[in-house]
Design an enzyme around this catalytic site. Structure first.
Site, short mmCIF file in Angstrom:
data_model
loop_
_atom_site.label_atom_id
_atom_site.label_comp_id
_atom_site.label_asym_id
_atom_site.label_seq_id
_atom_site.Cartn_x
_atom_site.Cartn_y
_atom_site.Cartn_z
N HIS A 472 -12.10 122.57 -17.03
CA HIS A 472 -11.73 123.68 -18.05
C HIS A 472 -11.99 123.05 -19.30
O HIS A 472 -11.28 123.07 -20.32
CB HIS A 472 -10.28 124.20 -17.98
CG HIS A 472 -9.81 124.96 -17.00
ND1 HIS A 472 -8.50 125.23 -16.35
CD2 HIS A 472 -10.56 125.33 -15.78
CE1 HIS A 472 -8.65 125.78 -15.30
NE2 HIS A 472 -9.72 125.87 -14.69
N PRO A 473 -13.24 122.17 -19.50
CA PRO A 473 -13.38 121.83 -21.08
C PRO A 473 -13.68 122.82 -21.83
O PRO A 473 -14.60 123.54 -21.66
CB PRO A 473 -14.47 120.73 -20.63
CG PRO A 473 -15.36 121.35 -19.53
CD PRO A 473 -14.12 121.98 -18.73
#
Length: 556
Positions: A472-473
């Site tokens: 989930h960057p």
């Protein structure tokens, strides 16, 4: 060989969730000539569409950029694989398919930071606009959009027992995570249609494939943006074996994600001066925040051996089990092959000091040592837990001006003291759930990280040993007004006319949950703003005979 330039109204770089939606919305007006560029290929690989096929898409260069982080000090020097979609649909073609908005406080905090019209009440209608929810229209959900949301097709007694155990631990069972307060336990809703992955390409591109004003180019990798009189005017891309200059009359819109978008900006001379000068790149516009503010959800995968229970480990461990799984999927698109990577979710507080849920669980009736390896030979479940609001911040930087050079990704996991405390508290909470009466019949025994680890220091060390990304960057092209901001509240790159960033990289702070559908919302909102801004320019041009320059500082 470089071909002659081609002129479009809008050039969209990246055909992930944001790029696919923008291509749909901007090409709705037949007078707009829209170009969508994707570095990967078509989404015709069969494993994209079978939900369990993510196992064959992540780490596969056909569908994944196959990035890696640098060695992480907070993870005892381990480097992690860092999957990002490289195919039509982007990460929505290889992700876990979980439909999650986050919490209302996430967006209210964005607005409180000065990003007008990004509060929960502003974005809720935007979420609904693109949504096709299985339960139909309601105050919380929409049914007329393209982004399909359905319930999962599964039944696991072990997961039901975990949900009961969570309730016995104070984490109530709830029907839906997407009402603004996701605290509680429920089965995840997923982006599927009748047991098949529903990616952004199916949702937003296939229905409009016959629009003559939309061009989609695959295998087209953008190296940099070019400028004319202070305006972003074109992209230089390698399309197949040819270099092409693709010009934009109105705007260039980067939708390359939290790794790709800062890389394109940096290669174009927009970013932190020390980095650009070190690499010999002309500084076209100094923006220190490009590539900074990287945030990600680090998951701790706790594994429990069980007795008296059926898990995927046993099913996948026999030829008959595999045949049965294949038959069930072939007959009615159900069973394990229709499973999202995580089926049951829970949101909880790591301690009483937390104002809202700051932990997310992904619970699975399976276990393995690490992603990509075979399932264990013993029955077990995994309770993966992540810190939803990490305080650690990292960076994404280019290594050179060459487009084919892998980036330097440094998430700096567990570098903040608060993250270490939350990690230790999360392990303790998981142990309380596993010890609750509802799970007693399964006789869970902690396999990882191990019951011998009890002190704060031991649990923090365990987090460093087992922590891994949950993919989930966000945040590397931060929205805001400060020195570290990259785009304004309308997602225009500060100081550069004709250039926006529209993807998860613009998030000032990470949302409290999975990040794909918030990215769809960001693109839906951006499309509205782009159309509004174009109308304003057209109106002013008609009156004064000249375009509006909406940003005070522009590059030289």
């Amino acid at each position: 060989m470089q071909t002659d330039s081609v002129l479009y109204d809008y050039v969209i770089v990246g055909a992930g969730p944001a790029g696919c939606l923008l291509a749909n919305r901007l090409s709705h007006n037949p007078s707009h000539r829209v170009l969508l560029l994707e570095a990967g290929g078509q989404d015709n690989y069969p494993w994209i569409h079978v939900p369990v096929g993510y196992l064959y898409c992540i780490g596969n260069p056909r569908t994944d950029w196959c990035f890696k982080t640098e060695s992480e000090p907070g993870l005892n020097g381990r480097a992690l694989n860092y999957p990002r979609g490289k195919v039509l649909g982007g990460c929505s073609s290889i992700n876990g398919m979980i439909y999650m908005r986050g919490q209302s406080r996430d967006y209210d905090e964005w607005a409180a930071q000065g990003n007008k019209a990004w509060g929960w009440q502003d974005v809720l209608p935007v979420f609904k606009r693109s949504e096709s929810h299985y339960a139909g229209d309601s105050d919380l959900h929409g049914a007329k959009g393209e982004w399909r949301v359905e319930q999962q097709r599964l039944s696991w007694a072990l997961l039901d027992a975990f949900r009961e155990a969570a309730a016995e631990t104070g984490i109530a069972s709830i029907p839906d995570f997407n009402g603004g307060d996701n605290e509680g336990c429920s089965y995840f809703q997923v982006n599927q249609r009748r047991g098949v992955r529903w990616n952004a390409s199916k949702a937003f591109l296939r229905p409009i494939s016959n629009r003559p004003n939309l061009t989609v180019m695959t295998n087209a990798e953008v190296s940099r943006i070019e400028f004319e009189k202070g305006r972003a005017s074109a992209v230089l891309a390698k399309v197949g074996q040819q270099e092409q200059t693709l010009r934009a009359k109105r705007e260039i819109i980067l939708c390359c994600g939290s790794v790709g978008s800062p890389m394109v900006l940096q290669r174009s001379g927009i970013g932190p001066r020390p980095l650009l000068e070190k690499l010999g790149i002309e500084v076209r516009h100094e923006l220190p925040g490009v590539g900074a503010n990287l945030q990600d959800h680090l998951q701790l995968r706790l594994i429990y051996k069980v007795s008296n229970g059926h898990t995927l480990n046993q099913m996948a461990g026999s030829l008959w089990g595999k045949m049965n799984m294949g038959l069930r999927y072939a007959l009615n698109r159900s069973g394990p092959l229709a499973m999202a990577p995580s089926q049951l979710g829970a949101f909880a507080r790591s301690g009483p000091e937390q104002a809202t849920a700051n932990l997310e669980y992904h619970v699975q009736p399976l276990s393995l040592e690490r992603f990509g390896e075979p399932l264990h030979g013993f029955p077990a479940f995994t309770a993966s837990v992540c810190d939803l609001r990490p305080q650690s911040r990292g960076t994404v930087e280019i290594r050179s001006a060459l487009a084919d050079a892998a980036p330097l990704i440094k998430p700096n996991y567990l570098s903040h003291e608060a993250d270490l405390k939350v990690a230790a508290d999360a392990i303790r909470l998981t142990r309380r759930i596993a010890a609750a009466p509802a799970l007693a019949s399964f006789e869970p025994v902690e396999y990882l990280p191990g019951v011998s680890l009890q002190t704060d220091e031991e649990l923090r060390q365990a987090a460093s040993n087992i922590g891994t990304t949950i993919f989930h960057p966000v945040g590397t092209c931060k929205m805001g007004q400060g020195r570290d901001a990259v785009v304004d509240e309308r997602l225009r790159v500060h100081g550069v006319i004709g250039l926006r960033v529209v993807d998860a990289s613009i998030m000032p702070t990470i949302t409290s949950g999975n990040t794909c559908s918030p990215t769809v919302m960001i693109a839906e909102k951006a499309a509205q703003m782009i159309i509004e801004d174009a109308r304003a320019v057209n109106s002013t041009s008609a009156v004064w005979g000249m375009p509006v320059v909406s940003q005070a500082a522009v590059i030289n």
